[in-house]
Design an enzyme around this catalytic site. Structure first.
Site, PDB file in Angstrom:
ATOM      1  N   GLY A 208     -10.395  43.037  -7.676  1.00  0.00           N
ATOM      2  CA  GLY A 208      -9.244  42.307  -7.925  1.00  0.00           C
ATOM      3  C   GLY A 208      -9.895  40.831  -7.713  1.00  0.00           C
ATOM      4  O   GLY A 208     -11.161  40.552  -7.301  1.00  0.00           O
TER       5      GLY A 208
ATOM      6  N   ASP B  73      -9.782  40.376  -4.167  1.00  0.00           N
ATOM      7  CA  ASP B  73     -10.620  39.807  -3.412  1.00  0.00           C
ATOM      8  C   ASP B  73     -11.724  40.227  -3.610  1.00  0.00           C
ATOM      9  O   ASP B  73     -12.100  39.257  -3.015  1.00  0.00           O
ATOM     10  CB  ASP B  73     -10.040  41.325  -2.534  1.00  0.00           C
ATOM     11  CG  ASP B  73     -11.224  42.077  -1.138  1.00  0.00           C
ATOM     12  OD1 ASP B  73     -10.705  43.006   0.061  1.00  0.00           O
ATOM     13  OD2 ASP B  73     -11.037  40.680  -0.495  1.00  0.00           O
TER      14      ASP B  73
HETATM   15  N1  APR Z   1      -6.933  34.662 -10.120  1.00  0.00           N
HETATM   16  C1  APR Z   1      -5.880  34.886  -9.955  1.00  0.00           C
HETATM   17  N2  APR Z   1      -5.130  36.281  -9.857  1.00  0.00           N
HETATM   18  C2  APR Z   1      -6.368  37.560 -10.099  1.00  0.00           C
HETATM   19  C3  APR Z   1      -7.728  36.892 -10.013  1.00  0.00           C
HETATM   20  C4  APR Z   1      -8.304  35.638  -9.780  1.00  0.00           C
HETATM   21  N3  APR Z   1      -9.683  35.352  -9.919  1.00  0.00           N
HETATM   22  N4  APR Z   1      -8.627  39.031 -10.310  1.00  0.00           N
HETATM   23  C5  APR Z   1      -6.564  39.537 -10.268  1.00  0.00           C
HETATM   24  N5  APR Z   1      -5.677  39.120 -10.000  1.00  0.00           N
HETATM   25  C6  APR Z   1      -4.100  38.902  -9.799  1.00  0.00           C
HETATM   26  C7  APR Z   1      -4.407  40.424 -10.736  1.00  0.00           C
HETATM   27  O1  APR Z   1      -4.120  40.284 -12.139  1.00  0.00           O
HETATM   28  C8  APR Z   1      -2.879  40.614 -10.165  1.00  0.00           C
HETATM   29  O2  APR Z   1      -1.772  40.625 -10.634  1.00  0.00           O
HETATM   30  O3  APR Z   1      -3.763  39.572  -8.398  1.00  0.00           O
HETATM   31  C9  APR Z   1      -3.200  40.180  -9.226  1.00  0.00           C
HETATM   32  C10 APR Z   1      -3.357  41.108  -7.546  1.00  0.00           C
HETATM   33  O4  APR Z   1      -4.245  42.509  -7.667  1.00  0.00           O
HETATM   34  P1  APR Z   1      -5.170  42.712  -7.004  1.00  0.00           P
HETATM   35  O5  APR Z   1      -5.879  41.056  -6.617  1.00  0.00           O
HETATM   36  O6  APR Z   1      -5.592  44.357  -7.349  1.00  0.00           O
HETATM   37  O7  APR Z   1      -4.589  42.595  -5.601  1.00  0.00           O
HETATM   38  P2  APR Z   1      -3.612  44.039  -5.226  1.00  0.00           P
HETATM   39  O8  APR Z   1      -2.560  45.351  -6.188  1.00  0.00           O
HETATM   40  O9  APR Z   1      -2.831  43.246  -4.290  1.00  0.00           O
HETATM   41  O10 APR Z   1      -4.402  45.383  -4.631  1.00  0.00           O
HETATM   42  C11 APR Z   1      -5.339  44.759  -3.163  1.00  0.00           C
HETATM   43  O11 APR Z   1      -7.864  45.331  -4.334  1.00  0.00           O
HETATM   44  O12 APR Z   1      -9.028  44.508  -4.633  1.00  0.00           O
HETATM   45  C12 APR Z   1      -8.755  45.241  -4.220  1.00  0.00           C
HETATM   46  O13 APR Z   1      -9.885  45.118  -1.891  1.00  0.00           O
HETATM   47  C13 APR Z   1      -8.641  44.610  -2.734  1.00  0.00           C
HETATM   48  O14 APR Z   1      -7.781  47.158  -1.633  1.00  0.00           O
HETATM   49  C14 APR Z   1      -7.281  45.843  -1.688  1.00  0.00           C
HETATM   50  C15 APR Z   1      -6.588  45.921  -2.974  1.00  0.00           C
END
Ligand code: APR
Length: 193
Positions: free
Chosen positions: A40, A42
């Site tokens: 995601g 991260d």
């Molecule tokens: N820019 C903006 N928003 C983003 C991007 C980006 N490049 N990539 C993803 N998103 C959005 C997703 O669509 C979602 O709406 O960020 C939001 C949060 O999604 P996740 O990244 O999956 O985060 P979260 O739900 O908090 O889960 C965290 O996921 O990636 C892993 O290491 C991270 O274990 C942790 C978990």
């Protein structure tokens, strides 16, 4: 970057795009407690920002948080190769796994990130939609929690140095759900004349 809405006299801006492209002083990462990266947003931030970010995360794990960053807490690192100078990493709640404290912990993510930003003299910050991806937080519920947490923080004295908070959504659909469910105080339109 497409701006879809703004609130609180323009201090809050809702946009659609890739948060790694943001030019705010800081961007917030929806991390996990290991601070060692993931998928995601991260994954996107570590990929775009480069290894310096991970190096500083590892140092934080060796010093401040040897057992991992607890849910709701926030730490700050360099932005590495990003346009943003800093990345503030926070760990959102995994929905339904916090003995009914999901909303409180999600609010803590926003409040602790904003507190850290103010401490560092950061004037502009961009948030992704924390916990609404892999961590399964319903987007409508998260909108109510995050908007109220942000507004409450801004009404406190310490927030005066912050002049822009961007909420960056990865899709127009997600931004629309936020706009429909946000709880920001409607600021009366300035009367003409
Ligand atoms: N820019 C903006 N928003 C983003 C991007 C980006 N490049 N990539 C993803 N998103 C959005 C997703 O669509 C979602 O709406 O960020 C939001 C949060 O999604 P996740 O990244 O999956 O985060 P979260 O739900 O908090 O889960 C965290 O996921 O990636 C892993 O290491 C991270 O274990 C942790 C978990």
């Amino acid at each position: 970057m497409v701006t879809l809405a703004s609130y609180l006299n323009g201090k809050i801006v809702v946009s659609v795009g890739d948060i790694t492209k943001e030019e705010t002083d800081a961007i917030v990462n929806a991390a996990n407690s290991s601070l060692l990266g993931g998928g995601g947003v991260d994954g996107a931030i570590h990929r775009a920002g480069g290894p310096e970010i991970l190096q500083e995360c590892k140092k934080i794990r060796q010093t401040l948080y040897p057992d991992g960053l607890p849910t709701g807490k926030a730490v700050i690192t360099t932005g590495g190769k990003l346009k943003a100078k800093y990345v503030i990493h926070t760990v959102g709640p995994i929905y339904g796994q916090n003995q009914g404290k999901d909303a409180e912990l999600l609010a803590d993510c926003y409040i602790n990130s904003l507190k850290l930003a103010v401490e560092k003299g950061i004037k502009s910050i961009a948030f992704p939609s924390i916990s609404t991806g892999a961590f399964g937080y319903p987007k409508d519920e998260a909108a109510a929690v995050s908007s109220q947490a942000i507004e409450n923080f801004l009404s406190s004295q310490e927030s005066k140095t912050l002049n822009l908070i961007k909420l960056v959504f990865f899709s127009e659909q997600d931004a629309k759900i936020f706009i429909e469910n946000q709880k920001f105080t409607a600021v009366p339109k300035s009367t003409e004349g």
